[in-house]
Design an enzyme around this catalytic site. Structure first.
Site, PDB file in Angstrom:
ATOM      1  N   GLY A  33       0.850  -1.195   0.000  1.00  0.00           N
ATOM      2  CA  GLY A  33       0.000   0.000   0.000  1.00  0.00           C
ATOM      3  C   GLY A  33       0.881   1.239   0.000  1.00  0.00           C
ATOM      4  N   HIS A  70       5.289  28.824 -18.673  1.00  0.00           N
ATOM      5  CA  HIS A  70       6.303  28.032 -19.364  1.00  0.00           C
ATOM      6  C   HIS A  70       7.656  28.415 -18.762  1.00  0.00           C
ATOM      7  CE1 HIS A  70       8.188  25.827 -22.573  1.00  0.00           C
ATOM      8  NE2 HIS A  70       8.959  26.861 -22.852  1.00  0.00           N
TER       9      HIS A  70
END
Ligand SMILES: Cc1cc2nc3c(=O)[nH]c(=O)nc-3n(C[C@H](O)[C@H](O)[C@H](O)COP(=O)(O)OP(=O)(O)OC[C@H]3O[C@@H](n4cnc5c(N)ncnc54)[C@H](O)[C@@H]3O)c2cc1C
Length: 476
Positions: free
Chosen positions: A191, A452
């Site tokens: 998990g 960007h």
């Protein structure tokens, strides 16, 4: 002697309980928070599992081990040579302990600044909103409250066939305190916690075998992301064995002998340390007097409604001790909600927009529905994906593994789920959580300007790809 009276008494000072007490005080209520956490060195601290033995120490070690791993395996690609790379586990652990201490003492300071009464000891809810507080030296006091918030958290599930001895067989807390790198490490349970702890010690040099009883890897995640994760973990050398049901573990002189069964029959495994992390269970031991009026459900969680009201009037329960994902941020929002509702203010938790994060490398994060869940609902849907291999920032970071996957409704373009595996996925998912919270459409994300060069451009491109309009990928 008359009882001390508070407007709100919170039992449990973890990430669900301490924010509840702080918000109650911010709301002008006279609040107290009782906590019994005791560290291995006998010190007491607020912060619960998360700050003392969970989220915070694990992230500190994940960061240190990832830096070591990258220095040993990746720096050369940046043109950086390292001649003598070493590990000082004591220094690593002491950095971790320092972070934990700073944050837990920060809670004490926040309590003081907000006027929350901090009580260290065990709290037990009696009838009529009275709470019995027992300090470590056995002194008892009963305090009264108009409202009680139960935030007693959870504890690891123990396996009688692999009893934790704190030395060779440990739970997640023990695995955060190793003083040296085990040569051979076994982990029971693939998990979130097993993968994170397995990753820490694997990156530092341990041979790690993770045994998982289920046949499906990361069943709770989107299947495409789980498949991608399995591929990367395998390439890293994490040996994850699915469908492996442990039948016993015995610590001996040469290590821990683990026996298990898989589709090929009986198997054995010898390791130096074994971590048992097969899940957690709600913790309500000695929390409720028989006449407290608080009901538990069949799995031992305190029964609550969507506003975290228990079955007893003016008794609330929040965090790991109630239904829902066992996540710190889910508990925090429940604690804050309860404190706001008590003060007569608006309070709500959007259970459909709770992010999940797995801090492996690459990281995995998601919010909303998986593709399988959307498919099962019968609704028509669109999927857009974008690989980090086509993202400039990821390339610059030398971390191009993974992708963003975004699911929107075919009819009205509603954003249904976002699933990310890649660098800092846990940070990138925040945009998707906000979008879901505001019921955004795929087009909303498409029309949002993303800076960007950032990793968030992968989110943007995945949204565009759902309508075959990605700019930096070939559309279907
Ligand atoms: C290794 C590990 C890593 C994890 N990493 C993350 C992660 O990255 N992100 C994330 O969201 N979650 C993570 N979790 C899960 C997270 O720690 C839990 O979801 C969170 O701590 C639950 O908060 P809580 O306040 O409900 O309970 P807890 O944090 O368990 O706090 C409960 C507190 O109540 C005290 N208490 C209990 N009963 C009583 C009583 N009767 N009287 C007084 N005090 C009492 C306990 O001693 C404890 O201090 C991690 C867990 C583990 C084990």
């Amino acid at each position: 002697m008359s009882e001390r009276e508070f407007d709100v008494v919170v039992i449990g000072g973890g990430p669900a309980g301490y924010p509840a007490a702080i918000r109650a005080a911010q709301n002008g209520l006279n609040a107290a928070c009782i906590d019994e956490w005791e560290n291995h060195d006998g010190s007491r601290a607020f912060g619960g599992t998360c700050l003392n033995a969970g989220c915070i120490p694990s992230k500190a070690l994940l960061e240190s081990s990832e830096l070591y791993h990258r220095a040993s395996s990746e720096f050369d690609r940046h043109g950086i040579s390292v001649t003598e790379l070493g590990i000082d586990i004591a220094a690593m652990q002491s950095r971790k302990t320092g972070i934990v201490k700073q944050l837990t003492s920060g809670i004490a300071a926040l309590f003081k600044a907000n006027g929350v009464t901090a009580l260290q000891g065990h709290g037990r809810l009696l009838s009529d909103h009275r709470v019995e507080v027992t300090t470590a030296d056995g002194k008892k006091e009963t305090i009264g409250a108009k409202h009680v918030i139960l935030a007693s958290g959870s504890v690891p599930i123990e396996l009688p066939i692999a009893p934790v001895d704190g030395q060779d067989i440990v739970d997640s807390w023990g695995a955060l305190e190793f003083t040296e790198v085990p040569k051979r490490l076994g982990v029971i349970g693939a998990g979130v916690i097993g993968l994170e702890l397995g990753s820490v010690w694997h990156r530092l040099g341990a041979e790690v075998v993770i045994l998982e009883a289920l046949d499906d890897f990361l069943f709770m995640a989107d299947a495409q992301i789980a498949k991608e994760a399995a591929k990367h973990f395998k390439r890293q050398g994490l040996d994850i064995r699915l469908g492996a049901k442990m039948t016993g573990a015995v610590a001996g002189k040469t290590g821990v002998n683990v026996s298990y069964e898989d589709s090929n029959g009986k198997q054995t495994l010898e390791v130096d340390k074994l971590i048992v992390c097969v899940g957690r269970r709600p913790f309500t031991s000695e929390l409720l007097a028989d006449d407290a009026g608080v009901a538990l459900d069949e799995r031992g969680f305190i029964q609550v409604d969507e506003g975290c009201r228990s079955t007893a009037a003016d008794v609330w329960a929040v965090g790991d001790v109630v239904r829902g994902p066992m996540l710190a941020h889910k508990g925090t929002e429940e604690g804050v909600m309860a404190a706001d509702l008590i003060a007569g203010k608006v309070g709500e938790v959007n259970y459909d927009a709770i992010p999940s994060v797995i801090y492996t490398a690459p990281e995995i994060a998601w919010v909303g529905k998986t593709e399988a869940e959307v498919k099962a609902s019968g609704a028509a849907y669109k999927v857009g994906t974008f690989p980090f291999a086509a993202n400039g920032r990821a390339k610059g970071m030398e971390q191009t593994d993974g992708l963003v996957k975004l699911i929107t409704a075919e009819d009205d373009d509603e954003l249904l789920g976002v699933h990310i595996i890649g660098p800092v996925a846990g940070e990138l998912i925040a945009e998707a959580v906000l979008a879901l919270e505001f019921s955004a459409s795929g087009e909303d994300l498409q029309r949002t300007v993303h800076a960007h060069s950032t990793l968030t451009e992968a989110n943007h491109e995945a949204a565009l790809a759902a309508d075959n309009r990605a700019i930096h990928a070939i559309n279907r």
